[in-house]
Design a protein around this motif. Structure first.
Motif, PDB file in Angstrom:
ATOM      1  N   ILE A 100       0.869  -1.178   0.000  1.00  0.00           N
ATOM      2  CA  ILE A 100       0.000   0.000   0.000  1.00  0.00           C
ATOM      3  C   ILE A 100       0.903   1.225   0.000  1.00  0.00           C
ATOM      4  O   ILE A 100       1.738   1.389   0.890  1.00  0.00           O
ATOM      5  N   VAL A 104      -1.022   6.732  -0.024  1.00  0.00           N
ATOM      6  CA  VAL A 104      -2.354   6.242   0.347  1.00  0.00           C
ATOM      7  C   VAL A 104      -2.494   6.206   1.866  1.00  0.00           C
ATOM      8  O   VAL A 104      -3.526   6.603   2.423  1.00  0.00           O
ATOM      9  N   LEU A 105      -1.443   5.758   2.561  1.00  0.00           N
ATOM     10  CA  LEU A 105      -1.459   5.721   4.026  1.00  0.00           C
ATOM     11  C   LEU A 105      -1.567   7.132   4.602  1.00  0.00           C
ATOM     12  O   LEU A 105      -2.374   7.389   5.510  1.00  0.00           O
ATOM     13  N   MET A 108      -4.974   8.680   4.062  1.00  0.00           N
ATOM     14  CA  MET A 108      -5.959   8.101   4.969  1.00  0.00           C
ATOM     15  C   MET A 108      -5.846   8.758   6.350  1.00  0.00           C
ATOM     16  O   MET A 108      -6.857   9.150   6.963  1.00  0.00           O
ATOM     17  N   LYS A 182      -9.356   4.303  -1.562  1.00  0.00           N
ATOM     18  CA  LYS A 182      -8.041   3.808  -1.984  1.00  0.00           C
ATOM     19  C   LYS A 182      -7.389   2.969  -0.883  1.00  0.00           C
ATOM     20  O   LYS A 182      -6.796   1.921  -1.156  1.00  0.00           O
ATOM     21  N   TYR A 183      -7.510   3.428   0.359  1.00  0.00           N
ATOM     22  CA  TYR A 183      -6.943   2.635   1.454  1.00  0.00           C
ATOM     23  C   TYR A 183      -7.709   1.335   1.634  1.00  0.00           C
ATOM     24  O   TYR A 183      -7.112   0.268   1.835  1.00  0.00           O
ATOM     25  N   LEU A 250      -3.788   0.659  11.103  1.00  0.00           N
ATOM     26  CA  LEU A 250      -2.895   1.726  10.677  1.00  0.00           C
ATOM     27  C   LEU A 250      -2.758   2.694  11.846  1.00  0.00           C
ATOM     28  O   LEU A 250      -3.738   3.322  12.258  1.00  0.00           O
TER      29      LEU A 250
END
Length: 368
Positions: A100, A104-105, A108, A182-183, A250
């Protein structure tokens, strides 16, 4: 937008049928109004409070296994053995090289931070319905008397798309929907590979667990932990195991160690690894594996220095799917420990009770 009552709870909405959580005041607003305030309902019983020594975590305290997802996905046998050992001995591991993208991370994390920066009245537009668990509020509040967690949250069903309640997805946060989608897509790919690896380890075809789930659900819980003037008295999240199959966490801040897991009757702090995911075995995986892989109690601490966020993404069997030990995990040396139950019945039991240790798996254990 659906109408809201005086407590911010959305009225007259059709819920998931999983249960509900009683409305309670926002912890974020309590702290905003008085940073020194710790209401009585948040002060844990003495036996449940974190020890003073647990509030000051040594920097090198991370002990749980680290799994390289890239090696797993390429069929590395040694990494598969590490996964097997991690799920048996710890029920938790940190996952690196998961594919990932860092952007993206970060997007988020930024989306969650932006939501909790909204004014109170704006956040309340996305409040949980009176009979639902999706939306903004607090989870697992089942009694007017229970002790409360030092945490606000917004919970969304993210997969399958037809179960999304888009009116609960904040439209006033730019890019929120795109960041979550996306995440969610990346987390789903990671979870499906892990489930395939666990299927192989359990003596099934790689799609074995996926088939047992039916149409798999993905639920995303976005947590906000305000600062607390007395972190020695409260818990960010009470000790519990997760009701799904696996959860991907996360962590929002690489510099604050707040997550702890129970291993051999001691609380082990999990120091964040930048861009890694923390993965844990859920109750459903424990049942499928006949207790070989165990869901583990974990909790989160509060802190005085700055607010913290996290995103827990749980993979859940379909409501109508049946969970129970798979045939390959039952033999003369390992007799059946759990009965078969419809997952929605198990989930209702989980969500209608306070988060409390490993009590939920007792619900499906075969009584001797």
């Amino acid at each position: 937008m659906a109408p809201t009552g005086e407590n911010g709870c959305v009225q007259e909405d059709k819920g998931l049928g999983w249960g509900k959580s009683l409305p309670v005041p926002s912890v974020q607003e309590i702290v905003r109004n008085d940073p020194q305030c710790v209401p009585e309902r948040y002060i844990q019983e003495k036996k449940d409070r974190p020890l003073d020594s647990e509030l000051y975590i040594p920097a090198d305290s991370s002990e749980i296994p680290i799994i390289n997802f890239s090696l797993l996905a390429n069929g590395d046998e040694d990494e598969l053995k590490k996964l097997d050992s991690a799920c048996k001995d710890w029920g938790f591991f940190q996952l690196v090289n998961h594919g990932i993208a860092e952007k993206v991370l970060q997007d988020m994390k930024a989306a969650v931070a932006a939501f909790f920066k909204l004014p109170r009245d704006e956040k309340l537009k996305y409040a949980m319905a009176a009979n639902d668990l999706q939306g903004y509020g607090q989870g697992f509040v089942v009694s007017e008397l229970q002790k409360l967690d030092w945490c606000d949250l917004i919970m969304l069903i993210t997969c399958p798309p037809n179960l999304r309640k888009m009116k609960l997805w904040p439209t006033t946060v730019p890019g929120f929907k795109d960041a979550v989608e996306k995440y969610s897509e990346g987390a789903q790919k990671v979870a499906e590979e892990l489930l395939a690896d666990l299927s192989s380890l359990m003596g099934m075809d790689r799609d074995g667990l996926k088939k047992l789930h039916g149409e798999m659900k993905q639920a995303m819980r976005m947590n906000y932990y305000p600062t607390c003037s007395r972190p020695d008295l409260v818990l960010g999240i009470s000790p519990h195991s997760d009701g799904g199959t696996i959860t991907l966490l996360l962590q929002g801040d690489d510099e604050i160690t707040a997550l702890q897991i129970k291993n051999k009757d001691r609380w082990v702090p999990i120091k964040p690894i930048p861009n890694a995911l923390v993965v844990n075995v859920g109750d459903a995986a424990e049942v499928f594996s006949n207790g070989v892989y165990r869901s583990i109690e974990h909790r989160a601490l509060a802190n005085t220095s700055r607010p913290r966020m996290s995103v827990a993404t749980a993979m859940l069997p379909n409501d109508e799917a049946e969970i129970g030990p798979v045939e390959s995990m039952v033999n003369d040396d390992r007799p059946r420990v759990y009965r078969n139950v419809k997952y929605v019945d198990f989930l209702r039991h989980v969500l209608e009770n306070k988060m409390e240790g490993k009590a939920h798996t007792d619900f499906v254990k075969i009584k001797s």
